[in-house]
Design a protein around this motif. Structure first.
Motif, PDB file in Angstrom:
ATOM      1  N   PHE A 120      43.299  52.564  29.776  1.00  0.00           N
ATOM      2  CA  PHE A 120      42.497  53.213  28.740  1.00  0.00           C
ATOM      3  C   PHE A 120      42.791  54.716  28.676  1.00  0.00           C
ATOM      4  O   PHE A 120      42.801  55.289  27.583  1.00  0.00           O
ATOM      5  N   THR A 121      43.034  55.341  29.829  1.00  0.00           N
ATOM      6  CA  THR A 121      43.405  56.759  29.789  1.00  0.00           C
ATOM      7  C   THR A 121      44.796  56.930  29.198  1.00  0.00           C
ATOM      8  O   THR A 121      45.074  57.939  28.544  1.00  0.00           O
ATOM      9  N   TRP A 122      45.675  55.954  29.426  1.00  0.00           N
ATOM     10  CA  TRP A 122      46.988  55.985  28.789  1.00  0.00           C
ATOM     11  C   TRP A 122      46.835  56.011  27.273  1.00  0.00           C
ATOM     12  O   TRP A 122      47.500  56.775  26.582  1.00  0.00           O
ATOM     13  N   ALA A 123      45.963  55.144  26.766  1.00  0.00           N
ATOM     14  CA  ALA A 123      45.754  55.081  25.315  1.00  0.00           C
ATOM     15  C   ALA A 123      45.122  56.369  24.796  1.00  0.00           C
ATOM     16  O   ALA A 123      45.473  56.853  23.709  1.00  0.00           O
ATOM     17  N   GLU A 124      44.193  56.932  25.570  1.00  0.00           N
ATOM     18  CA  GLU A 124      43.550  58.181  25.152  1.00  0.00           C
ATOM     19  C   GLU A 124      44.546  59.339  25.151  1.00  0.00           C
ATOM     20  O   GLU A 124      44.430  60.261  24.337  1.00  0.00           O
ATOM     21  N   ASN A 125      45.520  59.290  26.054  1.00  0.00           N
ATOM     22  CA  ASN A 125      46.538  60.342  26.104  1.00  0.00           C
ATOM     23  C   ASN A 125      47.437  60.320  24.867  1.00  0.00           C
ATOM     24  O   ASN A 125      48.141  61.297  24.583  1.00  0.00           O
ATOM     25  N   LEU A 126      47.422  59.197  24.145  1.00  0.00           N
ATOM     26  CA  LEU A 126      48.192  59.099  22.907  1.00  0.00           C
ATOM     27  C   LEU A 126      47.433  59.700  21.723  1.00  0.00           C
ATOM     28  O   LEU A 126      47.939  59.679  20.596  1.00  0.00           O
ATOM     29  N   GLY A 127      46.217  60.175  21.990  1.00  0.00           N
ATOM     30  CA  GLY A 127      45.433  60.813  20.933  1.00  0.00           C
ATOM     31  C   GLY A 127      44.317  59.955  20.379  1.00  0.00           C
ATOM     32  O   GLY A 127      43.664  60.345  19.402  1.00  0.00           O
ATOM     33  N   LEU A 128      44.081  58.795  20.988  1.00  0.00           N
ATOM     34  CA  LEU A 128      43.036  57.898  20.503  1.00  0.00           C
ATOM     35  C   LEU A 128      41.684  58.297  21.090  1.00  0.00           C
ATOM     36  O   LEU A 128      41.606  58.804  22.213  1.00  0.00           O
ATOM     37  N   ARG A 129      40.628  58.062  20.316  1.00  0.00           N
ATOM     38  CA  ARG A 129      39.276  58.271  20.819  1.00  0.00           C
ATOM     39  C   ARG A 129      38.920  57.169  21.800  1.00  0.00           C
ATOM     40  O   ARG A 129      39.592  56.137  21.874  1.00  0.00           O
ATOM     41  N   ASN A 130      37.844  57.383  22.568  1.00  0.00           N
ATOM     42  CA  ASN A 130      37.453  56.447  23.616  1.00  0.00           C
ATOM     43  C   ASN A 130      37.222  55.042  23.075  1.00  0.00           C
ATOM     44  O   ASN A 130      37.734  54.057  23.614  1.00  0.00           O
ATOM     45  N   GLN A 131      36.451  54.943  21.978  1.00  0.00           N
ATOM     46  CA  GLN A 131      36.172  53.623  21.407  1.00  0.00           C
ATOM     47  C   GLN A 131      37.428  52.963  20.875  1.00  0.00           C
ATOM     48  O   GLN A 131      37.657  51.765  21.104  1.00  0.00           O
ATOM     49  N   SER A 132      38.244  53.727  20.187  1.00  0.00           N
ATOM     50  CA  SER A 132      39.487  53.174  19.633  1.00  0.00           C
ATOM     51  C   SER A 132      40.417  52.718  20.745  1.00  0.00           C
ATOM     52  O   SER A 132      41.066  51.659  20.644  1.00  0.00           O
ATOM     53  N   ALA A 133      40.497  53.499  21.822  1.00  0.00           N
ATOM     54  CA  ALA A 133      41.348  53.139  22.952  1.00  0.00           C
ATOM     55  C   ALA A 133      40.867  51.846  23.603  1.00  0.00           C
ATOM     56  O   ALA A 133      41.677  50.966  23.954  1.00  0.00           O
ATOM     57  N   SER A 134      39.551  51.703  23.749  1.00  0.00           N
ATOM     58  CA  SER A 134      38.991  50.497  24.363  1.00  0.00           C
ATOM     59  C   SER A 134      39.292  49.262  23.527  1.00  0.00           C
ATOM     60  O   SER A 134      39.707  48.223  24.050  1.00  0.00           O
ATOM     61  N   ILE A 135      39.078  49.377  22.212  1.00  0.00           N
ATOM     62  CA  ILE A 135      39.326  48.237  21.326  1.00  0.00           C
ATOM     63  C   ILE A 135      40.802  47.882  21.303  1.00  0.00           C
ATOM     64  O   ILE A 135      41.172  46.700  21.343  1.00  0.00           O
TER      65      ILE A 135
END
Length: 316
Positions: A120-135
């Motif tokens: 999830f932190t990998w996805a957030e590092n791409l610029g995604l918000r927390n909810q978007s990264a989780s989904i």
């Protein structure tokens, strides 16, 4: 408000998608009510958390968590197949043992994952918000497992597994080694449950052994709701239905909390939901449907047949 509930339902529900798939495989396909899935959920989270703290990358940690769940499923399957222990009793014993094993794996009852990288932190590092990264992450992992499960159950091996769960006597008469299909099936089901535990641990940023408590109810609610809303004998539709079911369940829980219902009553709401959907499913179009005397007689015959056939083998 409705959109917020849907987003929260998808964000949290998809984390439990692999668990719902594991329950679908164990109960609907193999016809084995395996309660080890609850313990495997915790084992998967514990193994993934411990490996992350040792510097293992998030993907490998997820796979290690699945291996831990597969081992738990293997033990349950061997207890059932070799020692001829009832699968319910074997599952209860394994779930009880999994609690202590999870603590032993982590070295403590809970650990923090705030300072380590996760999916999830990998996805957030791409610029995604927390909810978007989780989904995105949970949805992607669930989609991969769902696609694999649909493919597997359409292969020759998968068809034999489905036959073993549908009618074990007929499957044996056709030369199918049903015991092997049960062993490998339970291993796969528990590895899927463990994947959910690993996802939840990575998503919330810590792992606590208490996360496995009552989690089997979430999967059962997803299975009941999904198969009641979407009815089909096709594997792809059945797999899709349980994923939709877990999202619907989480949406209902989120809506209940927003309406001011105490969090301590969530499990009661879950139980009532399962009862309601089962009642609606049994009566076809709904519990209030009036279909006449012939319809009543048909349901009565079906009920009597269920009572005659519903037997649990000796536990010991």
């Amino acid at each position: 408000m409705l959109m917020d509930v849907l987003v929260i339902g998808a964000q949290i529900g998809l984390l439990y998608g692999p668990l719902a798939l594991g329950i679908y495989l164990a109960i609907n396909v193999l016809s084995l009510p395996d309660l080890t899935l609850e313990g495997s959920f915790g084992l998967g989270g514990a193994a993934a958390a411990s490996s992350l703290l040792m510097g293992v990358d998030p993907v490998s940690s997820l796979l290690l968590g699945m291996c831990a769940g597969a081992l738990a499923g293997l033990v349950t399957a061997l207890l059932h197949v070799i020692l001829q222990m009832n699968v319910l009793l074997a599952g209860i014993l394994m779930t009880t043992a999994a609690w202590s094993v999870s603590i032993a794996v982590m070295g403590t009852g809970n650990v923090s994952l705030v300072r380590v990288d996760t999916l999830f932190t990998w996805a957030e590092n791409l610029g995604l918000r927390n909810q978007s990264a989780s989904i995105l992450v949970a949805g992607g992992v669930t989609l991969i497992f769902a696609t694999f499960l649909v493919w597997l159950l359409h292969t020759g091996y998968g068809l034999a597994t489905r036959a073993s769960g549908l009618n074990i006597q007929t499957a044996r008469s056709l030369g199918i080694r049903t015991e092997m299909h049960q062993v490998l099936g339970l291993m796969l089901a528990n590895s899927l449950a463990a994947a959910s535990g690993a996802l939840v641990a990575q998503s919330q940023g810590f792992m606590d052994v208490s996360i496995q408590g009552g989690v089997i109810v979430v999967g059962l609610a997803a299975l009941t709701i999904g198969t009641s809303v979407i009815r089909s004998d096709k594997v792809a539709v059945g797999v899709t239905s349980v994923i939709i079911g877990v999202i619907i369940y989480r949406c209902i829980v989120a809506l209940s909390l927003r309406m001011g219902i105490p969090p301590n009553s969530v499990r009661l709401i879950t139980a009532l939901l399962v009862f309601a959907f089962i009642a609606a499913r049994i009566h076809g179009k709904g519990t209030l449907t009036i279909s006449g005397f012939e319809g009543w007689r048909a349901r009565r015959r079906k009920h009597v047949q269920f009572l005659e056939n519903d037997r649990v083998t000796t536990l010991l």
